[in-house]
Write a protein that holds these residues in place. Structure first.
Motif, mmCIF file in Angstrom:
data_model
loop_
_atom_site.group_PDB
_atom_site.id
_atom_site.type_symbol
_atom_site.label_atom_id
_atom_site.label_comp_id
_atom_site.label_asym_id
_atom_site.label_seq_id
_atom_site.Cartn_x
_atom_site.Cartn_y
_atom_site.Cartn_z
ATOM 1 N N ALA A 16 29.059 34.053 55.132
ATOM 2 C CA ALA A 16 28.230 33.229 54.250
ATOM 3 C C ALA A 16 27.301 34.106 53.405
ATOM 4 N N LEU A 17 26.756 35.153 54.006
ATOM 5 C CA LEU A 17 25.906 36.082 53.264
ATOM 6 C C LEU A 17 26.703 36.800 52.181
ATOM 7 N N ALA A 18 27.911 37.226 52.518
ATOM 8 C CA ALA A 18 28.774 37.872 51.520
ATOM 9 C C ALA A 18 29.066 36.919 50.367
ATOM 10 N N ALA A 19 29.302 35.644 50.678
ATOM 11 C CA ALA A 19 29.544 34.647 49.639
ATOM 12 C C ALA A 19 28.309 34.490 48.754
ATOM 13 N N ALA A 20 27.135 34.485 49.361
ATOM 14 C CA ALA A 20 25.898 34.358 48.589
ATOM 15 C C ALA A 20 25.691 35.568 47.674
ATOM 16 N N ILE A 21 25.986 36.745 48.186
ATOM 17 C CA ILE A 21 25.857 37.962 47.369
ATOM 18 C C ILE A 21 26.832 37.928 46.201
ATOM 19 N N MET A 22 28.035 37.428 46.460
ATOM 20 C CA MET A 22 29.021 37.313 45.376
ATOM 21 C C MET A 22 28.567 36.314 44.320
ATOM 22 N N LEU A 23 27.882 35.268 44.739
ATOM 23 C CA LEU A 23 27.361 34.294 43.778
ATOM 24 C C LEU A 23 26.307 34.935 42.881
ATOM 25 N N VAL A 24 25.464 35.745 43.469
ATOM 26 C CA VAL A 24 24.472 36.484 42.670
ATOM 27 C C VAL A 24 25.182 37.458 41.732
ATOM 28 N N TRP A 25 26.210 38.141 42.239
ATOM 29 C CA TRP A 25 26.971 39.066 41.394
ATOM 30 C C TRP A 25 27.583 38.330 40.202
ATOM 31 N N ALA A 45 36.817 45.909 31.911
ATOM 32 C CA ALA A 45 37.754 44.943 32.488
ATOM 33 C C ALA A 45 37.386 44.658 33.940
ATOM 34 N N TRP A 46 36.673 45.578 34.557
ATOM 35 C CA TRP A 46 36.250 45.407 35.928
ATOM 36 C C TRP A 46 35.329 44.198 36.083
ATOM 37 N N PHE A 47 34.491 43.916 35.059
ATOM 38 C CA PHE A 47 33.611 42.747 35.110
ATOM 39 C C PHE A 47 34.427 41.472 35.282
ATOM 40 N N PHE A 48 35.432 41.314 34.444
ATOM 41 C CA PHE A 48 36.247 40.106 34.477
ATOM 42 C C PHE A 48 36.994 39.988 35.800
ATOM 43 N N LEU A 49 37.604 41.074 36.232
ATOM 44 C CA LEU A 49 38.385 41.062 37.467
ATOM 45 C C LEU A 49 37.493 40.801 38.685
ATOM 46 N N SER A 50 36.345 41.429 38.723
ATOM 47 C CA SER A 50 35.458 41.248 39.882
ATOM 48 C C SER A 50 34.901 39.833 39.944
ATOM 49 N N THR A 51 34.663 39.211 38.807
ATOM 50 C CA THR A 51 34.170 37.829 38.846
ATOM 51 C C THR A 51 35.272 36.865 39.283
ATOM 52 N N GLU A 52 36.506 37.122 38.877
ATOM 53 C CA GLU A 52 37.625 36.288 39.339
ATOM 54 C C GLU A 52 37.768 36.373 40.851
ATOM 55 N N TYR A 53 37.770 37.583 41.378
ATOM 56 C CA TYR A 53 37.907 37.765 42.817
ATOM 57 C C TYR A 53 36.706 37.172 43.561
ATOM 58 N N ALA A 54 35.515 37.334 42.995
ATOM 59 C CA ALA A 54 34.305 36.813 43.640
ATOM 60 C C ALA A 54 34.350 35.289 43.737
ATOM 61 N N MET A 55 34.818 34.607 42.693
ATOM 62 C CA MET A 55 34.912 33.145 42.750
ATOM 63 C C MET A 55 35.872 32.701 43.852
ATOM 64 N N PHE A 56 36.960 33.425 43.980
ATOM 65 C CA PHE A 56 37.947 33.119 45.006
ATOM 66 C C PHE A 56 37.360 33.353 46.395
ATOM 67 N N TYR A 57 36.799 34.531 46.611
ATOM 68 C CA TYR A 57 36.281 34.889 47.921
ATOM 69 C C TYR A 57 35.060 34.069 48.319
ATOM 70 N N LEU A 58 34.143 33.836 47.399
ATOM 71 C CA LEU A 58 32.939 33.119 47.811
ATOM 72 C C LEU A 58 33.255 31.695 48.232
ATOM 73 N N THR A 59 34.271 31.101 47.644
ATOM 74 C CA THR A 59 34.682 29.762 48.056
ATOM 75 C C THR A 59 35.203 29.771 49.483
#
Length: 168
Positions: A16-25, A45-59
Motif C-alpha cells: 500500500a505504501l508503494a502504491a501511495a509513493i507511485m501515486l505521488v510519482w 520517454a522514461w516519464f511516459f513509461l514509468s507513469t504507465e507502469y505506475a498506474m498499473f502497479y498502484l492499482t
C-alpha cells in the motif's frame, strides 16, 4: 503463526505504501512533463513509461489493503434494509464469491507469469522490459485479495456494514 501474520501485514502495508509513493510519482511526473513541454523541450520517454507502469502497479498493489480496510466501492442500498441475519449471510456469500474470483485471477496470473518466463517475453516500448516484471503483480495481489476477502467469509467482521451513507 504470529510471526507469519506480522510478515503478511508488513507486506500488505508495504504494498500500500508503494502504491501511495507511485501515486505521488504520477503527480510529479505529469507536472514535470508539462513543464518540460512548455519550455519547448521533449520529456524523456522514461516519464511516459514509468507513469504507465505506475498506474498499473498502484492499482494492484493497493487493492489488498483496500479490501482489508473496506475501502472498495460498493452500494449498500440493499444491505441497509436487510435484517441482521440476512445481512450476515448475504455479506459472507458476496465475500465468498470475491474469494473465488480472486483465486481464479491469481491462478491465471500465475499461468501468465510462467508463460512470460518460459518464452522470455519483453515489453518493447521505449525500453526493453521483461514482461514478467509486469505480470508478477497479478498472482501476488490477487492471492492477497483472496486472503483478505476470506477473512470476511470466516471471520467475525463482515464485508458490509448495513448502514447506507454512514461513511460518506
Amino acid at each position: 503463526m504470529r510471526y507469519a501474520s506480522r510478515v503478511y501485514l508488513l507486506l500488505l502495508n508495504g504494498m500500500a505504501l508503494a502504491a501511495a509513493i507511485m501515486l505521488v510519482w504520477l503527480m510529479v511526473a505529469i507536472v514535470l512533463s508539462v513543464v518540460i513541454r512548455n519550455l519547448g523541450l521533449q520529456p524523456s520517454a522514461w516519464f511516459f513509461l514509468s507513469t504507465e507502469y505506475a498506474m498499473f502497479y498502484l492499482t494492484l498493489l493497493g487493492a489488498p489493503w483496500l479490501v482489508r480496510h473496506k475501502g472498495h466501492v460498493h452500494i449498500e442500498l440493499l444491505t441497509s434494509i436487510l435484517p441482521p441475519l440476512a445481512l450476515q449471510v448475504l455479506s459472507r456469500l458476496v465475500a465468498l464469491l470475491c474469494v473465488a474470483v480472486c483465486v481464479v485471477l491469481a491462478w491465471k496470473g500465475y499461468d501468465l507469469v510462467s508463460m512470460n518466463l518460459a518464452r522470455n517475453d519483453y515489453d518493447v516500448r521505449a525500453f526493453f522490459v521483461p514482461k514478467w516484471i509486469l505480470t508478477v503483480a497479478y498472482p501476488v495481489c490477487f492471492t492477497m485479495m483472496a486472503i483478505e476477502f476470506a477473512r470476511f467469509v470466516v471471520g467475525r467482521d463482515i464485508l458490509h456494514s448495513g448502514e447506507a451513507g454512514i461513511k460518506e
